[in-house]
Motif scaffolding. Structure first.
Motif, mmCIF file in Angstrom:
data_model
loop_
_atom_site.group_PDB
_atom_site.id
_atom_site.type_symbol
_atom_site.label_atom_id
_atom_site.label_comp_id
_atom_site.label_asym_id
_atom_site.label_seq_id
_atom_site.Cartn_x
_atom_site.Cartn_y
_atom_site.Cartn_z
ATOM 1 N N THR B 25 -45.315 61.538 -12.995
ATOM 2 C CA THR B 25 -45.569 60.745 -11.799
ATOM 3 C C THR B 25 -47.022 60.871 -11.334
ATOM 4 O O THR B 25 -47.564 59.942 -10.747
ATOM 5 N N VAL B 110 -36.914 58.213 -7.288
ATOM 6 C CA VAL B 110 -37.420 57.062 -8.060
ATOM 7 C C VAL B 110 -36.242 56.222 -8.566
ATOM 8 O O VAL B 110 -36.273 54.985 -8.507
ATOM 9 N N TYR B 113 -34.878 54.139 -5.782
ATOM 10 C CA TYR B 113 -35.730 52.972 -5.511
ATOM 11 C C TYR B 113 -35.665 51.938 -6.624
ATOM 12 O O TYR B 113 -35.846 50.752 -6.379
ATOM 13 N N LEU B 114 -35.396 52.403 -7.843
ATOM 14 C CA LEU B 114 -35.218 51.439 -8.943
ATOM 15 C C LEU B 114 -33.974 50.593 -8.668
ATOM 16 O O LEU B 114 -33.992 49.359 -8.822
ATOM 17 N N SER B 117 -34.693 48.184 -6.020
ATOM 18 C CA SER B 117 -35.525 47.078 -6.533
ATOM 19 C C SER B 117 -34.654 46.033 -7.217
ATOM 20 O O SER B 117 -34.871 44.833 -7.049
ATOM 21 N N THR B 291 -46.337 55.213 -2.521
ATOM 22 C CA THR B 291 -45.380 54.665 -3.490
ATOM 23 C C THR B 291 -44.157 54.053 -2.826
ATOM 24 O O THR B 291 -43.786 52.921 -3.121
ATOM 25 N N PHE B 292 -43.528 54.827 -1.936
ATOM 26 C CA PHE B 292 -42.230 54.399 -1.420
ATOM 27 C C PHE B 292 -42.324 53.551 -0.140
ATOM 28 O O PHE B 292 -41.378 52.865 0.203
ATOM 29 N N THR B 296 -43.840 49.315 -1.680
ATOM 30 C CA THR B 296 -42.645 48.485 -1.511
ATOM 31 C C THR B 296 -42.910 47.337 -0.529
ATOM 32 O O THR B 296 -42.408 46.234 -0.719
ATOM 33 N N SER B 309 -41.533 45.117 -8.852
ATOM 34 C CA SER B 309 -41.003 46.364 -8.297
ATOM 35 C C SER B 309 -40.109 47.075 -9.321
ATOM 36 O O SER B 309 -40.201 48.293 -9.517
ATOM 37 N N PHE B 313 -41.051 50.794 -10.822
ATOM 38 C CA PHE B 313 -40.194 51.985 -10.685
ATOM 39 C C PHE B 313 -39.583 52.408 -12.022
ATOM 40 O O PHE B 313 -39.291 53.583 -12.233
#
Lengths: 37, 499
Positions: B25, B110, B113-114, B117, B291-292, B296, B309, B313
């Motif tokens: 990361t 992550v 968030y994937l 997305s 990042t978050f 976004t 997105s 991710f």
């Protein structure tokens, strides 16, 4: 883009991406030679 | 009957494993941020020099340690410089257990968030609240954390072949997705402003000592000297494989991915914000904030943002997962060296990581504490490696092991100077600078319970070192075989992980 930025960009990307491609090519060639021998 | 040779199936497989271990990361969410915060082009030049002068020399030496001793970190230190120094390797393995624990929680974020997305779940909601709810007291995050630990431990359990197979998926997806995001970023109107900022050269920035310290920090925390990563992965490299070439490619590969990430992130931020000041605000909002929260927001505002997105991710997930598998391997291998059954190792590592990592999966504050302590301890690990390499003898390492008959290019005398003087002094300087910095940013620096205080690092770091030292002889005796006679490279041992 400013000229100095373009010079830095070309220099850095050539160094790392070009270096990576060159060394990778060299490694593959050596590996093939070792297999042949 | 012909037995399959142990170790990596080819030199290319070795090099891909090394790159997958290094790329994490930090390449994607830290590098673009620190480049922008420290003057763009000038920082990149400083970072380039630090990679070659400080990181590469240590990693070359660590590769020799793993290759010659054929043991994980504790056994490598024992057989390289003597029984009394086993604890240095034990401390490195324990630090990496700490890293694998909290890093699994990061991978869980992550993954979360994937998923968001894919579904568009973070669109139209407050991004700060969303991140706080994902990273604090969220049961789905905890479930994802458990899954990440199980997957990482399972791939590591499968040994070299497991890592090779996983990387055949992880690396192409990671690089493919990142290139996609980079191309999309460059197609945005005004993306050239960001590109100009990214590579802008200001001589004053190059003369600023902070630029160099930040460049060194990024170089070390990205490429991986002092983590036990190179030592561990080199255990499975065959005697004829080329240390100089494979380590150099590892370093160049890691840096190349960082540059793609910077091209993907910085022009996007500059193109989609109203001013350069607003863009800088985003880039200074920390790894998680950028990042978050900010990224976004930007994905939501751009056309085709949902697909970008997902790609972003996805690349982050595979970068993090490929590193995490290697972290778990660093923790597992010392048990294999002690002849513990592989299945038993799987469960021991699983339980340790679940217990140690659970507080990080539940609380972002706990995670940032672990991140701070481990980051500093990795620098200590780098100093341990320098010490071992110098103690063994740099001349012998260079002439006998680095410049062997199978090498593609020879390493010059500069390496001995770098590893004896430049690398240890610069790493020590950096360690002291970060410790000093922590006093200025945390008024409660004396409080061991404060999350990023100097005292919490001293207490936790000293505990790891003292316990490792106390159990030095015990750990040393548990490591069963001694393969290295000081002169010859032994074949890859059959330790359960090498096939």
């Amino acid at each position: 883009m400013q000229t100095s930025s373009i010079i830095v960009m070309v220099g850095v990307l050539t160094f790392f991406w070009g270096g990576f491609a060159y060394f990778m090519y060299k490694l593959v060639s050596i590996s093939k030679n070792q297999e042949t021998n | 009957m012909k037995n399959k040779a142990l170790g990596y199936s080819s030199q290319v497989a070795l090099v891909l494993s090394l790159i997958a271990g290094s790329v994490g990361t930090g390449n994607i969410w830290r590098f673009p941020r620190v480049v922008a915060a420290n003057g763009g082009g000038a920082f990149i030049i400083a970072w380039m020099i630090m990679i070659v002068v400080v990181c590469l020399p240590i990693m070359l030496g660590e590769h020799v340690m793993g290759r010659t001793t054929r043991h994980g970190a504790p056994g490598a230190f024992r057989d390289f410089i003597g029984r009394n120094f086993t604890w240095l390797g034990t401390a490195v393995a324990v630090i990496m257990a700490m890293v694998a624990s909290y890093y699994s929680a990061v991978v869980a974020w992550v993954t979360y968030y994937l998923g968001l997305s894919f579904t568009g779940g973070y669109f139209g909601v407050d991004k700060v609240e969303m991140f706080n709810s994902v990273s604090n007291g969220n049961i789905i995050t905890v479930i994802l954390f458990v899954l990440v630990v199980v997957i990482s431990a399972y791939i590591s359990y499968k040994g070299v072949s497991g890592i090779e197979k996983a990387n055949k998926i992880f690396l192409p997806v990671l690089i493919g997705c990142l290139i996609f995001v980079a191309i999309r970023s460059l197609m945005l109107p005004n993306s050239n402003v960001g590109l100009d900022y990214l590579f802008a050269f200001d001589i004053n920035q190059l003369l600023n000592y902070k630029t160099w310290l930040e460049a060194l920090t990024q170089a070390i925390w990205s490429t991986g000297p002092g983590w036990g990563l190179v030592i561990t992965l080199a255990v499975f490299s065959r005697a004829k494989s080329d240390i100089n070439l494979t380590t150099t490619i590892q370093v160049f590969g890691d840096a190349s991915v960082s540059l793609i990430a910077a091209i993907a992130v910085i022009p996007t931020i500059f193109a989609l914000t109203i001013s350069s000041g607003a863009a800088m605000e985003i880039l200074q909002s920390g790894n998680n904030g950028m990042t978050f929260i900010s990224m976004t927001q930007l994905f939501e505002s751009m056309s085709g943002g949902q697909l970008v997105s997902v790609m972003f991710f996805l690349s982050l997930l595979f970068a993090a997962l490929s590193s995490n598998v290697c972290h778990v391997m660093i923790v597992s291998l010392p048990f294999a060296d002690s002849k513990v059954n592989r299945k038993k190792i799987f469960f021991i590592v699983l339980i340790v990581l679940l217990i140690w990592g659970l507080p990080s999966a539940w609380s972002a504050k706990f995670l940032s504490n672990q991140d701070w302590v481990a980051g500093q301890m990795m620098l200590v690990g780098g100093l341990f490696s320098c010490f071992a390499i110098i103690k063994f003898g740099t001349k012998k390492i260079r002439e006998k092991f680095l410049n062997n008959p199978y090498t593609g290019f020879e390493i010059g005398f500069w390496w001995e100077m770098a590893i004896k003087f430049v690398s240890p002094l610069i790493v020590l300087l950096m360690f002291l600078w970060w410790s000093y910095q922590s006093i200025s940013w945390d008024p409660q620096w004396w409080n061991p319970l404060s999350s990023s205080s100097l005292m919490t690092f001293i207490v936790q770091g000293a505990t790891i070192l003292v316990i490792s030292r106390i159990f030095n002889n015990k750990v040393s005796d548990l490591i069963a075989n001694k393969y290295f006679d000081g002169d010859n490279i032994p074949p890859v041992p059959d330790n359960g992980y090498s096939a």
